[in-house]
Design a protein around this motif. Structure first.
Motif, short mmCIF file in Angstrom:
data_model
loop_
_atom_site.label_atom_id
_atom_site.label_comp_id
_atom_site.label_asym_id
_atom_site.label_seq_id
_atom_site.Cartn_x
_atom_site.Cartn_y
_atom_site.Cartn_z
N GLN A 238 0.80 -1.22 0.00
CA GLN A 238 0.00 0.00 0.00
C GLN A 238 0.83 1.28 0.00
O GLN A 238 0.28 2.37 -0.08
N ILE A 239 2.14 1.14 0.12
CA ILE A 239 2.98 2.33 0.17
C ILE A 239 4.00 2.28 -0.96
O ILE A 239 4.35 1.22 -1.46
N SER A 240 4.46 3.45 -1.36
CA SER A 240 5.46 3.54 -2.41
C SER A 240 6.48 4.61 -2.04
O SER A 240 6.10 5.73 -1.67
N PRO A 241 7.78 4.30 -2.12
CA PRO A 241 8.80 5.31 -1.83
C PRO A 241 8.84 6.43 -2.86
O PRO A 241 9.51 7.44 -2.66
N ASP A 242 8.12 6.23 -3.99
CA ASP A 242 8.08 7.28 -5.01
C ASP A 242 7.23 8.46 -4.58
O ASP A 242 7.32 9.54 -5.16
N ARG A 243 6.38 8.26 -3.55
CA ARG A 243 5.53 9.34 -3.05
C ARG A 243 6.01 9.77 -1.67
O ARG A 243 6.68 9.03 -0.96
N GLY A 244 5.64 10.98 -1.29
CA GLY A 244 5.90 11.41 0.06
C GLY A 244 5.05 10.59 1.02
O GLY A 244 3.94 10.17 0.69
N LEU A 245 5.56 10.34 2.22
CA LEU A 245 4.88 9.50 3.18
C LEU A 245 4.78 10.19 4.54
O LEU A 245 5.72 10.85 4.98
N MET A 264 13.55 0.53 3.80
CA MET A 264 13.90 1.61 2.87
C MET A 264 15.37 1.98 2.99
O MET A 264 16.04 2.25 1.99
N GLU A 265 15.86 1.99 4.22
CA GLU A 265 17.24 2.40 4.45
C GLU A 265 18.23 1.37 3.91
O GLU A 265 19.28 1.73 3.35
N THR A 266 17.92 0.09 4.06
CA THR A 266 18.88 -0.95 3.70
C THR A 266 18.75 -1.42 2.26
O THR A 266 19.74 -1.80 1.63
N ALA A 267 17.52 -1.40 1.73
CA ALA A 267 17.31 -1.94 0.39
C ALA A 267 17.24 -0.86 -0.68
O ALA A 267 17.51 -1.13 -1.85
N GLY A 268 16.81 0.37 -0.27
CA GLY A 268 16.69 1.44 -1.24
C GLY A 268 15.60 1.13 -2.29
O GLY A 268 14.97 0.09 -2.23
N ARG A 300 18.65 11.88 5.14
CA ARG A 300 18.11 13.23 5.02
C ARG A 300 16.64 13.24 4.66
O ARG A 300 15.95 14.24 4.86
N TRP A 301 16.14 12.13 4.14
CA TRP A 301 14.74 12.06 3.71
C TRP A 301 13.78 11.80 4.86
O TRP A 301 12.57 11.80 4.66
#
Length: 371
Positions: A238-245, A264-268, A300-301
């Protein structure tokens, strides 16, 4: 919505006020007609009855969304392998369910309504059974506690190693059965992405008295062995790193948020921007704050906003109800929102965000969580 779905939903709405009686009747019929299945269930059936109610609510609510219903039923079927549920059990369960519904529906239980429910249950059973037959992973894993750390009176961090490693995606939850509470399964979410050493870290809050969580917090020790069920939940989809969260976690509900961020931090790849609102009643109950802040220092994100209801001894966190602080900040523009916490916290937070005008399709949460 097709005619069967309309009939099932309208009849369910009419009898929903008597759902407790329906569920009690279901188990009475089930254990009378098939006494051998009683050993699949715990002695105390309270949590089991509540879980069945949530399943029925979710299935009826998703009848017009097959893209959501089918995956939910499939994971339910895979999960039921840990109870040794086989193909021959589904007709028995179906007979008990339809009998219980008919007993409370009265004159509403027309031939057309009965056929609609029968066809709906057939779809449920076939989807669950097919998913269970197709699954090649173990029905359950044996895990050994390697560390147990009491964080306060009602919260403990527990590290469990499974062999082989139990596969899951960051944000999914797993079910646990302990030796202290046999046949009682409780859902917990790992706080990290999967690790190659097979170690799963859980944050457990004792709820009520005599339950699994209370036993884990108070009496679990290194060397204890658990049974763990397969990973469940669709938050990762349900989530995507392409969008703001915007990630909202209340108490130990921060666990899936930690796991998602760790993944997110380890796999990118690195997400566009993420803000976490992490709330508890007291400052000392923000057990995951140091870990979240460490991740924010490295990335930083990521921005982390701690929130407490009682004024803390030092300055820093926002003070107030978690949802009130979020509404005051209004940082959800151009972001998807993920909410994680107790059922009461989910209802209050999602309801408030909808009232503020946030579209439902941008709010994500797992509807199937334990009380």
């Amino acid at each position: 919505m097709n005619r069967n779905a309309e009939l099932v939903r309208s009849s369910y709405v009419a009898i929903a006020p008597r759902l407790d009686k329906i569920i009690a009747r279901f188990y009475a019929v089930l254990f009378t007609t098939a006494p051998s299945v009683r050993s699949m269930f715990p002695i105390n059936m309270q949590s089991q009855r509540g879980r069945l109610a949530r399943v029925l609510n979710h299935v009826v609510g998703a009848l017009d969304r097959p893209e959501d219903l089918a995956p939910f039923l499939a994971q339910l079927g895979r999960d039921h392998r840990k109870f040794a549920v086989a193909d021959e059990h589904y007709p028995v369960f179906g007979h008990a369910l339809l009998t219980a519904l008919a007993s409370e529906a009265g004159e509403l239980w027309t031939e057309e309504v009965a056929n609609a429910w029968a066809q709906t249950y057939q779809f449920m059973a076939e989807t669950m059974a097919a998913a269970a037959r197709a699954e090649t992973t173990p029905a359950n894993w044996v895990g050994e506690i390697i560390e147990h750390r009491r964080l306060d009176r009602d919260v403990a961090a527990v590290w469990v190693r499974t062999e082989p490693p139990l596969p899951y995606r960051p944000g999914q939850y797993i079910s646990v059965e302990t030796a202290q509470r046999p046949r009682v399964w409780r859902y917990y979410t790992p706080t990290t992405a999967p690790r190659p050493d097979g170690i799963i870290e859980l944050l457990v809050k004792a709820v009520g008295y005599g339950g699994v969580s209370r036993a884990i917090v108070s009496s679990a020790r290194p060397g204890d062995t658990w049974r763990l069920g397969p990973a469940l939940g669709r938050l990762p989809d349900q989530i995507s790193p392409d969008r703001g969260l915007m990630l909202i976690g209340g108490g130990t509900g921060v666990a899936p948020i930690q796991a998602i961020l760790h993944g997110m931090e380890t796999a990118g790849p690195a997400p566009r921007n993420v803000i976490v609102y992490y709330g508890a009643r007291r400052w000392e109950s923000l057990h995951a704050l140091d870990n979240l802040r460490s991740m924010s220092y490295r990335n930083r994100w990521l921005d982390v906003v701690p929130v407490v209801e009682e004024p803390p001894p030092a300055t820093g966190p926002e003070v107030g109800r978690l949802i009130d602080v979020i509404i005051r900040h209004r940082t959800w523009a151009d972001r998807d929102v993920l909410v994680s916490g107790s059922p009461a916290m989910l209802r209050a937070t999602v309801g408030a965000l909808l009232t503020e005008g946030l579209p439902l399709e941008r709010i994500h949460y797992d509807p199937f969580v334990d009380d």
